[in-house]
Scaffold this motif. Structure first.
Motif, short mmCIF file in Angstrom:
data_model
loop_
_atom_site.label_atom_id
_atom_site.label_comp_id
_atom_site.label_asym_id
_atom_site.label_seq_id
_atom_site.Cartn_x
_atom_site.Cartn_y
_atom_site.Cartn_z
N SER A 148 0.80 -1.22 0.00
CA SER A 148 0.00 0.00 0.00
C SER A 148 0.84 1.27 0.00
N LEU A 149 2.11 1.16 0.39
CA LEU A 149 2.94 2.37 0.57
C LEU A 149 2.96 3.31 -0.63
N PRO A 150 3.17 2.80 -1.86
CA PRO A 150 3.20 3.74 -2.99
C PRO A 150 1.93 4.58 -3.12
N GLN A 151 0.79 3.98 -2.85
CA GLN A 151 -0.47 4.72 -2.95
C GLN A 151 -0.69 5.61 -1.73
N LEU A 152 -0.35 5.10 -0.55
CA LEU A 152 -0.52 5.91 0.67
C LEU A 152 0.40 7.13 0.66
N ALA A 153 1.58 6.97 0.04
CA ALA A 153 2.54 8.07 -0.03
C ALA A 153 2.24 9.03 -1.17
N GLY A 154 1.27 8.69 -2.01
CA GLY A 154 0.90 9.57 -3.11
C GLY A 154 1.76 9.41 -4.34
N ILE A 155 2.66 8.42 -4.35
CA ILE A 155 3.51 8.18 -5.52
C ILE A 155 2.67 7.67 -6.69
N ILE A 156 1.71 6.80 -6.35
CA ILE A 156 0.75 6.27 -7.33
C ILE A 156 -0.63 6.77 -6.92
N PRO A 157 -1.48 7.17 -7.88
CA PRO A 157 -2.82 7.65 -7.52
C PRO A 157 -3.56 6.64 -6.63
N CYS A 158 -4.16 7.16 -5.58
CA CYS A 158 -4.84 6.31 -4.62
C CYS A 158 -6.34 6.64 -4.60
N PRO A 159 -7.18 5.76 -5.14
CA PRO A 159 -8.63 6.01 -5.10
C PRO A 159 -9.15 5.92 -3.68
N ARG A 160 -10.34 6.46 -3.47
CA ARG A 160 -10.92 6.43 -2.13
C ARG A 160 -11.17 5.00 -1.68
N HIS A 161 -11.56 4.14 -2.61
CA HIS A 161 -11.84 2.76 -2.28
C HIS A 161 -10.97 1.85 -3.13
N ARG A 162 -10.17 1.05 -2.48
CA ARG A 162 -9.26 0.16 -3.20
C ARG A 162 -9.79 -1.27 -3.15
N LEU A 163 -11.03 -1.41 -3.52
CA LEU A 163 -11.70 -2.70 -3.47
C LEU A 163 -11.62 -3.41 -4.82
N PRO A 164 -11.76 -4.72 -4.82
CA PRO A 164 -11.83 -5.45 -6.10
C PRO A 164 -13.12 -5.13 -6.84
N ARG A 165 -13.18 -5.47 -8.11
CA ARG A 165 -14.38 -5.27 -8.91
C ARG A 165 -15.33 -6.44 -8.72
N PHE A 166 -16.59 -6.12 -8.55
CA PHE A 166 -17.61 -7.16 -8.35
C PHE A 166 -18.45 -7.31 -9.61
N ASP A 167 -18.63 -8.53 -10.04
CA ASP A 167 -19.47 -8.84 -11.20
C ASP A 167 -20.80 -9.39 -10.69
N PRO A 168 -21.87 -8.60 -10.78
CA PRO A 168 -23.17 -9.06 -10.25
C PRO A 168 -23.74 -10.26 -11.02
N GLN A 169 -23.27 -10.48 -12.25
CA GLN A 169 -23.77 -11.61 -13.03
C GLN A 169 -23.25 -12.94 -12.49
N THR A 170 -21.97 -12.97 -12.12
CA THR A 170 -21.35 -14.22 -11.64
C THR A 170 -21.20 -14.25 -10.12
N GLY A 171 -21.25 -13.07 -9.48
CA GLY A 171 -21.04 -13.01 -8.03
C GLY A 171 -19.58 -13.14 -7.64
N LEU A 172 -18.66 -12.95 -8.61
CA LEU A 172 -17.23 -13.12 -8.34
C LEU A 172 -16.53 -11.77 -8.28
N LEU A 173 -15.42 -11.74 -7.54
CA LEU A 173 -14.59 -10.53 -7.42
C LEU A 173 -13.36 -10.68 -8.29
N THR A 174 -12.97 -9.57 -8.93
CA THR A 174 -11.77 -9.54 -9.76
C THR A 174 -10.80 -8.53 -9.17
N GLY A 175 -9.53 -8.89 -9.07
CA GLY A 175 -8.53 -7.99 -8.50
C GLY A 175 -8.24 -6.80 -9.39
N THR A 176 -8.08 -5.64 -8.79
CA THR A 176 -7.67 -4.43 -9.52
C THR A 176 -6.17 -4.24 -9.36
N ASN A 177 -5.65 -3.16 -9.91
CA ASN A 177 -4.22 -2.88 -9.82
C ASN A 177 -3.83 -2.16 -8.53
#
Length: 418
Positions: free
Chosen positions: A342-371
């Motif tokens: 998390s350090l690069p995002q917490l330090a502001g080196i890499i853009p840090c969105p408000r929510h760093r959650l995985p993507r949810f697909d309501p069709q399959t009910g599965l989560l996909t990892g983000t960057n």
């Protein structure tokens, strides 16, 4: 911080309020425990090594064993009290509009349910009641440990208050780093223990001493440890059951470690220090198990920053006063990895969105990892798409493996390192 909670409580309600259709389909929560009997039975499997060490493997003084069992009995009562109080408190927080929507279920009927937040306040209050009542059975007015015990409770109580304030006011994350420092002040001011460390045997010839007194630097280290533990639990979050689950796993490991140290040590002060740790971790574990029965997938309640701060501070306190902070940090290995990711995002080196959650697909009910740099997302990228429940189990297994690695490392290094 539990990004899921914040995003749900502030962003989703706004979008739903703009859509009459969404308002019509939004439903009130059904506050129900996810089979507390199964939680207890499953937990008993993990308690078996702990009970075996207490009653069979080690010879523990009768008075010390009596205190541990009294504390365990009070903690068991705290478990049932927490089970009863959570639905009651949930109704009150809903009246004050302290609720959120589960982002990881967005696009499904479950994503429209109002989930009460900040239920960690119930766990914190019951914990304090149990810990304070225990003083009557174990400490006398002239006890050397009473001052530090009360200082520990003051720090935990302070952290519960500041965590609840954060839940209500939504404090910026940079300010969150300061809160544990403030809460740790009672402990740091009352700490009368040693400020020395044992130098690892391979380094003795270079340092020129077996024991080194760090003085005020040791207290600074204690404060930094409190900051790390509270915030590391807080940022390794975002899916149902993870915040409480990781606390439960680490607490069980801490209890086993303390009993092992009591069993092998011949020093009275060392035994008392580890018993002191047990007196605080047993109620933490019992009340957390009760909360887990409501927070397990699908969550009926959200724990809030109140719980993550409270649990992190409690474990930091027992590690400091039990004099095993190195071991505690290894128990926190997944949290350390998550923090480094998390350090690069917490330090502001890499853009840090408000929510760093995985993507949810309501069709399959599965989560996909983000960057985003979190252990949650990295696990999904490494092991593939998963359901939220499956992902939580995977992360808790990794937590347990980290704790097992700590025990293995201590066994390998015993007699050579220290």
């Amino acid at each position: 911080m539990a990004a899921r909670k914040r995003g749900a409580s502030k962003q989703q309600p706004e979008s739903h309020s703009k859509s009459p259709e969404s308002v019509a389909t939004s439903t009130d929560p059904q506050i129900s425990s996810s089979k507390p009997t199964k939680i207890l039975l499953f937990s008993f499997i993990f308690f078996l090594p702990y009970l075996y060490l207490i009653f069979y493997h080690y010879t523990i003084e009768a008075e010390l064993k009596r205190s541990i069992l009294i504390n365990a009995s009070l903690s068991f009562a705290g478990f049932f009290l927490t089970l009863i109080m959570i639905p009651v408190a949930s109704r009150y927080v809903l009246r004050r509009n302290l609720f959120g929507y589960d982002i990881n279920k967005k696009g499904t009927p479950q994503g429209l349910i109002k989930v009460p937040e900040s239920l960690g306040i119930v766990v914190g209050i019951v914990f304090l009641v149990v810990a304070i009542l225990f003083q009557y059975f174990n400490f006398t007015s002239d006890s050397n440990w009473l001052v530090e015990y009360n200082a520990a409770l003051a720090s935990v109580c302070f952290m519960i208050l500041l965590g609840f304030v954060d839940d209500v006011l939504d404090i910026p994350w940079r300010v969150k780093l300061v809160l544990p420092t403030i809460a740790a002040l009672p402990l740091l001011m009352a700490y009368a223990g040693h400020t020395t460390i044992m130098i690892p045997k391979p380094l003795v010839e270079y340092v020129g001493a077996k024991i080194l007194d760090l003085g005020w630097i040791y207290k600074l280290y204690m404060g930094l440890l409190a900051v790390f533990c509270t915030n590391s639990i807080n940022i390794h979050a975002g899916i149902n059951g993870l915040e409480v689950g990781q606390t439960v796993v680490i607490s069980v490991a801490i209890l086993i470690h303390n009993i092992m140290q009591i069993g092998v040590s011949s020093n009275h002060e060392t035994k008392q220090a580890h018993a002191f740790s047990i007196y605080l971790v047993q109620p933490l574990l019992a009340t957390s198990l009760a909360l887990l029965s409501y927070n397990w997938y699908p969550s009926s309640v959200f724990v809030g920053d109140t719980y993550t701060y409270f649990s992190g501070m409690t474990m930091a306190v027992v590690g400091i006063l039990g004099h095993y902070s190195e071991t505690l940090l290894i128990f926190f290995l997944p949290q350390v990895i998550n923090f480094l990711l998390s350090l690069p995002q917490l330090a502001g080196i890499i853009p840090c969105p408000r929510h760093r959650l995985p993507r949810f697909d309501p069709q399959t009910g599965l989560l996909t990892g983000t960057n985003d740099g979190t252990l949650v997302n990295v696990s999904l990228r490494l092991f593939g798409r998963r359901s939220e429940k499956s992902l939580c189990i995977l992360l808790l297994v990794l937590q347990a493996l980290g704790c097992c690695f700590c025990f293995f490392l201590r066994w390998i290094l015993t007699g050579w390192y220290k």
